[in-house]
Motif scaffolding. Structure first.
Motif, PDB file in Angstrom:
ATOM      1  N   GLN A  85       0.837  -1.203   0.000  1.00 38.14           N
ATOM      2  CA  GLN A  85       0.000   0.000   0.000  1.00 38.14           C
ATOM      3  C   GLN A  85       0.875   1.258   0.000  1.00 38.14           C
ATOM      4  N   LYS A  86       1.881   1.298   0.835  1.00 39.68           N
ATOM      5  CA  LYS A  86       2.751   2.474   0.961  1.00 39.68           C
ATOM      6  C   LYS A  86       3.677   2.650  -0.243  1.00 39.68           C
ATOM      7  N   LEU A  87       4.156   1.530  -0.814  1.00 39.76           N
ATOM      8  CA  LEU A  87       5.156   1.610  -1.888  1.00 39.76           C
ATOM      9  C   LEU A  87       4.556   1.519  -3.286  1.00 39.76           C
ATOM     10  N   GLY A  88       3.305   1.115  -3.380  1.00 36.28           N
ATOM     11  CA  GLY A  88       2.652   1.051  -4.673  1.00 36.28           C
ATOM     12  C   GLY A  88       3.185  -0.026  -5.595  1.00 36.28           C
ATOM     13  N   LYS A  89       3.747  -1.081  -5.012  1.00 37.80           N
ATOM     14  CA  LYS A  89       4.216  -2.207  -5.823  1.00 37.80           C
ATOM     15  C   LYS A  89       4.209  -3.471  -4.994  1.00 37.80           C
ATOM     16  N   GLU A  90       4.218  -4.604  -5.686  1.00 41.13           N
ATOM     17  CA  GLU A  90       4.186  -5.891  -4.998  1.00 41.13           C
ATOM     18  C   GLU A  90       5.466  -6.099  -4.187  1.00 41.13           C
ATOM     19  N   VAL A  91       5.292  -6.636  -3.008  1.00 42.20           N
ATOM     20  CA  VAL A  91       6.418  -7.031  -2.163  1.00 42.20           C
ATOM     21  C   VAL A  91       6.493  -8.544  -2.232  1.00 42.20           C
ATOM     22  N   SER A  92       7.572  -9.048  -2.826  1.00 45.44           N
ATOM     23  CA  SER A  92       7.645 -10.487  -3.084  1.00 45.44           C
ATOM     24  C   SER A  92       8.683 -11.208  -2.233  1.00 45.44           C
ATOM     25  N   SER A  93       9.377 -10.480  -1.363  1.00 52.81           N
ATOM     26  CA  SER A  93      10.378 -11.154  -0.525  1.00 52.81           C
ATOM     27  C   SER A  93      10.056 -10.958   0.947  1.00 52.81           C
ATOM     28  N   PHE A  94      10.499 -11.925   1.741  1.00 52.30           N
ATOM     29  CA  PHE A  94      10.209 -11.958   3.170  1.00 52.30           C
ATOM     30  C   PHE A  94      11.404 -12.551   3.896  1.00 52.30           C
ATOM     31  N   ALA A  95      11.738 -11.984   5.046  1.00 49.69           N
ATOM     32  CA  ALA A  95      12.797 -12.540   5.894  1.00 49.69           C
ATOM     33  C   ALA A  95      12.219 -12.767   7.291  1.00 49.69           C
TER      34      ALA A  95
END
Length: 155
Positions: free
Chosen positions: A133-143
């Motif tokens: 929502q904040k960055l306007g793009k998909e977040v595809s990585s997780f740590a």
């Protein structure tokens, strides 16, 4: 937690550049793995955890200096605190084209210390949703916070 001085970080990045390491964006490496393609020789990925302000003030200028990509994993509930990145700084780094961002949960507590399955899901999915929502793009990585997980959390 691993912390290096600015001077040491600069020397490490200079070493990678001088010795022709293939510094890949995390997304690029993930795509190569997904497509079962050959990973280049001397391939490395640079990641930074938690989203501390020093990522912006020290690491970001050095990464720009050498043109090296990196991924920063953000604890979303910490964004905007005095010692952490602001959303404006995160957006500026994202706009550089060399920094990408991944989720590191809502809070810093290791997921293995949370007993409720629903709370674990909330930590993971609400963080991803907020970042997108904040960055306007998909977040595809997780740590995983502190790198700790178990088979149930992984699932």
């Amino acid at each position: 937690m691993l912390v290096v001085t600015t001077r040491t970080f600069d020397r490490q990045m200079a070493f990678l550049k001088k010795n022709k390491y293939n510094v890949l964006a995390l997304e690029e490496l993930a795509q190569l793995i997904k497509e079962k393609k050959k990973i280049p020789a001397k391939a490395v990925v640079i990641t930074l955890d938690d989203g501390f302000k020093d990522n912006y003030t020290y690491a970001f200028p050095i990464l720009k200096k050498y043109g090296l990509p990196a991924t920063i994993f953000i604890i979303t509930n910490e964004v905007g605190r005095r010692d952490h990145l602001s959303w404006e700084e995160i957006k500026e780094m994202q706009g550089s084209g060399i920094i990408s961002f991944g989720s590191h949960c809502l809070g810093p507590k290791p997921l293995i210390n949370i007993s409720s399955r629903e709370e674990v899901k909330k930590e993971i999915f609400d963080s991803k949703r907020l970042m997108e929502q904040k960055l306007g793009k998909e977040v595809s990585s997780f740590a995983y916070p502190e790198g700790l997980f178990n088979p149930e959390i992984r699932q």
